[in-house]
Structure formats: C-alpha cells, structure tokens
Design a protein around this motif. Structure first.
Motif, PDB file in Angstrom:
ATOM      1  N   SER A  11      19.779  46.121  28.262  1.00  0.00           N
ATOM      2  CA  SER A  11      18.518  45.621  28.613  1.00  0.00           C
ATOM      3  C   SER A  11      18.659  45.669  30.193  1.00  0.00           C
ATOM      4  O   SER A  11      19.781  45.634  30.599  1.00  0.00           O
ATOM      5  CB  SER A  11      18.043  44.376  28.338  1.00  0.00           C
ATOM      6  OG  SER A  11      19.121  43.384  28.493  1.00  0.00           O
ATOM      7  N   GLU A  12      17.620  45.446  31.006  1.00  0.00           N
ATOM      8  CA  GLU A  12      17.716  45.381  32.516  1.00  0.00           C
ATOM      9  C   GLU A  12      16.581  44.481  33.057  1.00  0.00           C
ATOM     10  O   GLU A  12      15.569  44.458  32.683  1.00  0.00           O
ATOM     11  CB  GLU A  12      17.326  46.651  33.049  1.00  0.00           C
ATOM     12  CG  GLU A  12      17.772  46.935  34.643  1.00  0.00           C
ATOM     13  CD  GLU A  12      17.459  48.323  35.067  1.00  0.00           C
ATOM     14  OE1 GLU A  12      16.745  48.654  36.011  1.00  0.00           O
ATOM     15  OE2 GLU A  12      18.037  49.402  34.405  1.00  0.00           O
ATOM     16  N   ASP A  13      17.181  43.485  34.008  1.00  0.00           N
ATOM     17  CA  ASP A  13      15.986  42.686  34.470  1.00  0.00           C
ATOM     18  C   ASP A  13      15.481  43.149  35.811  1.00  0.00           C
ATOM     19  O   ASP A  13      15.576  44.386  36.243  1.00  0.00           O
ATOM     20  CB  ASP A  13      17.069  41.213  34.904  1.00  0.00           C
ATOM     21  CG  ASP A  13      17.782  41.391  36.001  1.00  0.00           C
ATOM     22  OD1 ASP A  13      17.752  42.338  36.726  1.00  0.00           O
ATOM     23  OD2 ASP A  13      18.544  40.481  36.095  1.00  0.00           O
ATOM     24  N   ASP A  14      14.539  42.295  36.285  1.00  0.00           N
ATOM     25  CA  ASP A  14      13.778  42.728  37.404  1.00  0.00           C
ATOM     26  C   ASP A  14      14.525  42.955  38.490  1.00  0.00           C
ATOM     27  O   ASP A  14      14.118  43.814  39.449  1.00  0.00           O
ATOM     28  CB  ASP A  14      12.570  41.724  37.504  1.00  0.00           C
ATOM     29  CG  ASP A  14      11.681  41.513  36.598  1.00  0.00           C
ATOM     30  OD1 ASP A  14      11.283  42.377  35.666  1.00  0.00           O
ATOM     31  OD2 ASP A  14      11.065  40.383  36.449  1.00  0.00           O
ATOM     32  N   ALA A  15      15.676  42.419  38.758  1.00  0.00           N
ATOM     33  CA  ALA A  15      16.552  42.643  39.776  1.00  0.00           C
ATOM     34  C   ALA A  15      17.416  44.071  39.788  1.00  0.00           C
ATOM     35  O   ALA A  15      18.327  44.265  40.689  1.00  0.00           O
ATOM     36  CB  ALA A  15      17.400  41.529  40.051  1.00  0.00           C
ATOM     37  N   GLY A  16      17.344  44.568  38.353  1.00  0.00           N
ATOM     38  CA  GLY A  16      18.272  45.898  38.249  1.00  0.00           C
ATOM     39  C   GLY A  16      19.469  45.598  37.530  1.00  0.00           C
ATOM     40  O   GLY A  16      20.275  46.508  37.400  1.00  0.00           O
TER      41      GLY A  16
END
Length: 122
Positions: A11-16
């Motif tokens: 998974s990856e968050d909005d901040a990369g």
C-alpha cells in the motif's frame, strides 16, 4: 531473493510512503526458517539504509514493525539486532505451539524502489 513464507501486501499513502505487510503462522518446528527469512530481509534493509532507519516523521527513510503472536500469550514486539543479524525470540516457545509473526516495512521512494527491485513487485 525468493520468499517462501512471506507474501507481502503493498500500500502507499498520500505522501508516497510505501508499506509492505506480511504475516505467517507456523508450527514451532518451522519457526527457524521463517525467522531466517525475516532476518535476511531486515539484514538487507540495514545493509542498504541502516543509517536512515527510523520513523519518517523523524527523518528516517524506512522502518519496520515485527510482532509475535502465540496462543494464550500477549502480542510481543520483536527486534532485529543489525550487528548480530538476528531476531531475539521468546525462549519459552513449546514444541507443539503455533507462532504467528507479522512484519510491516515502510519506506520513502528510495527504499521502496530498492525493496521492489530486490524482492519483486507485490
């Protein structure tokens, strides 16, 4: 490197920041090879970016969380010793016991790219 016990979810968050989560449950007789697989991953990560280990909010490029779960026992956090290249397990694991290890790795772009190159896309 081919992994035999761990199958990571990515998974990856909005901040990369990329995160890989894996869990494996084995009998005590199969615990040593599972631990060796995790030690090889964490050893690789420390070799690559050991000096940049730590929470991203504190300037680190990568971090991990390793938990041990056993029936009737509290969840236990485990630690990897990068100098000895090993994980200290609870000593009282019974021969008939099942043990579940959960590993979560997260990292910035440089770590994510190197991890994917080394262990494959997930």
């Amino acid at each position: 490197m081919s992994l035999h016990f761990l199958d990571f979810d990515y998974s990856e968050d909005d901040a990369g920041v990329a995160t890989w989560d894996a869990m494996a449950s084995v009998s005590a007789t199969r615990l040593a090879p599972l631990v060796a697989e995790i030690e090889s991953i964490l050893g690789w990560a420390h070799d690559l970016l050991g000096a940049e280990f730590g929470p991203q909010e504190e300037g680190g490029l990568w971090q991990y969380d390793l938990q041990c779960e056993r029936q009737g026992q509290p969840l236990t956090e485990l630690h990897f010793d990068p100098q000895r290249r090993c994980i200290a397990l609870p000593r009282e694991i019974g021969a008939e016991e099942r043990v579940t290890l959960s590993l979560s790795l997260s990292g910035e772009a440089a770590f994510a790219e190197a991890f994917t190159e080394r262990f494959g896309p997930f």
